[in-house]
Enzyme design. Sequence first.
Site, PDB file in Angstrom:
ATOM      1  N   HIS A 204      -8.102   7.311   0.090  1.00 46.59           N
ATOM      2  CA  HIS A 204      -8.580   7.220  -1.293  1.00 46.59           C
ATOM      3  C   HIS A 204     -10.012   6.707  -1.332  1.00 46.59           C
ATOM      4  O   HIS A 204     -10.700   6.883  -2.343  1.00 46.59           O
ATOM      5  CB  HIS A 204      -7.648   6.376  -2.162  1.00 46.59           C
ATOM      6  CG  HIS A 204      -7.587   4.924  -1.833  1.00 46.59           C
ATOM      7  ND1 HIS A 204      -6.612   4.375  -1.014  1.00 46.59           N
ATOM      8  CD2 HIS A 204      -8.358   3.881  -2.221  1.00 46.59           C
ATOM      9  CE1 HIS A 204      -6.790   3.075  -0.925  1.00 46.59           C
ATOM     10  NE2 HIS A 204      -7.850   2.749  -1.643  1.00 46.59           N
ATOM     11  N   ASP A 233      -2.734   8.491   3.278  1.00 43.58           N
ATOM     12  CA  ASP A 233      -3.868   7.678   2.828  1.00 43.58           C
ATOM     13  C   ASP A 233      -4.724   7.284   4.029  1.00 43.58           C
ATOM     14  O   ASP A 233      -4.764   6.128   4.434  1.00 43.58           O
ATOM     15  CB  ASP A 233      -3.386   6.436   2.085  1.00 43.58           C
ATOM     16  CG  ASP A 233      -4.500   5.801   1.243  1.00 43.58           C
ATOM     17  OD1 ASP A 233      -5.622   6.349   1.253  1.00 43.58           O
ATOM     18  OD2 ASP A 233      -4.238   4.779   0.580  1.00 43.58           O
ATOM     19  N   GLY A 312     -11.083  -4.330  -2.728  1.00 44.45           N
ATOM     20  CA  GLY A 312     -12.101  -4.211  -1.699  1.00 44.45           C
ATOM     21  C   GLY A 312     -11.524  -4.199  -0.302  1.00 44.45           C
ATOM     22  O   GLY A 312     -12.199  -3.870   0.668  1.00 44.45           O
ATOM     23  N   SER A 314      -9.107  -2.188   0.601  1.00 39.66           N
ATOM     24  CA  SER A 314      -8.673  -0.831   0.918  1.00 39.66           C
ATOM     25  C   SER A 314      -9.326  -0.340   2.204  1.00 39.66           C
ATOM     26  O   SER A 314     -10.538  -0.457   2.381  1.00 39.66           O
ATOM     27  CB  SER A 314      -9.053   0.134  -0.212  1.00 39.66           C
ATOM     28  OG  SER A 314      -8.195   0.009  -1.304  1.00 39.66           O
ATOM     29  N   SER A 329      -3.627   0.367   2.491  1.00 36.69           N
ATOM     30  CA  SER A 329      -3.597   1.339   1.405  1.00 36.69           C
ATOM     31  C   SER A 329      -3.675   0.666   0.041  1.00 36.69           C
ATOM     32  O   SER A 329      -4.545   0.975  -0.759  1.00 36.69           O
ATOM     33  CB  SER A 329      -2.317   2.182   1.488  1.00 36.69           C
ATOM     34  OG  SER A 329      -2.219   3.047   0.372  1.00 36.69           O
TER      35      SER A 329
END
Length: 358
Positions: A204, A233, A312, A314, A329
């Site tokens: 993402h 992801d 942040g 991710s 994720s």
Amino acid sequence: MRRTLRARICLPALLALTTVGLGSATAAADTAGAGGNPHPGITALPAQYSLHTALERDLGDRSAGSYLDAESGELVVTVTDAEAAEEVRATGARAELVERSMAQLRAAMDTLESRARITGTSWGIDPSANKVAVEADSTVSAASMAKLRSVAVPLGDAVSIKRVPGAFKKEVAGGDAIYGGGYRCSAAFNVSDGTARYLLTAGHCTNAASIWSATSGGPEIGTRTGTSFPTNDYGIVRYTDGSQPAGDVDLYNGSHQDITAAADAIVGQSIRKSGSTTGLTSGTVTAVDVTVNYGDGPVHDLVRTTACSAGGDSGGAHFAGSTALGIHSGSAGCTGSSGSALHQPVKEALAAYGVAVY
């Protein structure tokens, strides 16, 4: 994020792999490895990773998954018949006879997928309970909870449902780490195909931009060469700045953890998460084969842990010792020292892009 990390990221060794969790209040960096969780998990041994993978492959539907015993640290392999139990014992692992097979648990998840795909929910397999563990976040309405429970009723005690605080979401934010398309994410692991070097992060994140920098508005350090989200992801960025970054993870205490192998996480084991917002946090693996229903689509086959994370994080790294486990994720946030962070298994991403940790 610390200015020391920003400086390190600008060096050719780019991100000594920052990683973190998503969508929670900022957690204190944990350098002890237990994260303050009531059940900090068991340290998984290299031989247990290998045996876990081999037995689940060989037993197929005669097993409903494996986990590490919280007291003894033994690898426990669930089985549905006596013959399979003997095969497990012959390897030195402990066999546990259970009522439901993996096929039955996955059938229950298929029912949830087809009849209760509600934004803000997730479900996955907890082999230690021989159940599908469902979580519903605070955004799930009373009417949706009623629908979820009505779908679960015919499935009996194969399914457990609990509320969790916060909201399941992908965690990108403004700040320090890797930047692209106006977003901030974290890098997971540096990898190589034998000639070129890359970084792995969340899909993402890579969906949002093709050019990535180490500072907001800074020079390009890499270009996206692959991305997959939703359903999966993960994404991959090739270094274009001529750097040869080290294959380690930032522990946010001035030191770094070398990464030398990759494996699939085992329920019950302890893990650590490194990321650009919450730094180093830790937790325990609680479920595998997890589906999470984000607002823009479901992601499947994730791993659920109790690590804390925040916006942040991710794309950050989930790891244990020198073993890479996953790419951060998202999460429903963090309560005290216990979160509900989700990671994309790293081995799937490595196979998809034909790369390896080093």
